[in-house]
Write a protein that holds these residues in place. Structure first.
Motif: not given
Length: 127
Positions: A88-94, A96, A122, A127
């Motif tokens: 799953k994509r999360v904040k800041g292009g990171q 999960e 993540t 990160n």
């Protein structure tokens, strides 16, 4: 007049009960131990992948391929990435990465032990 003799130690039934308990817990350890050893390999693989991807971002297909290779090298049998992996994509292009699965091992006859495992890391820049 004779004095009653005091009993010392365990009787035969006590020894038998102790041997049954020791046997049961030994069986339990021999059956469940490998599940936790395999979980250790899964977490090591996932943490290694997170460290490798800490400075760069890869596609979901590439991440899945990298993780599958690590699991294959470690002979992990209970994890099927098509069923147990969530990306799953999360904040800041990171990204999960979550692995969640259930492992079931038969103990004897119709009695089985079930263990649930889940880990999330993540990865990606920042990160």
């Amino acid at each position: 007049m004779r004095m009653p003799h005091k009993q010392r130690g365990m009787g035969l039934s006590g020894w038998m009960m102790m041997l049954v308990l020791i046997g049961f817990f030994t069986l339990l350890g021999l059956k469940i131990g490998p599940l936790y050893m395999e979980w250790g390999k899964v977490t090591t693989s996932l943490d290694g992948l997170a460290q490798e991807l800490s400075t760069k971002m890869e596609t979901k297909a590439k991440i899945t391929d990298l993780l599958q290779r690590r699991l294959d090298v470690n002979s992990v049998e209970h994890v099927n990435l098509k069923e147990h992996l969530t990306l799953k994509r999360v904040k800041g292009g990171q990204m999960e990465i979550t692995i969640a699965y259930e492992a079931r091992v038969p103990l004897f006859k119709n009695l089985s032990a079930v263990a649930d495992f889940s880990k999330t890391v993540t990865v990606g820049p920042g990160n």
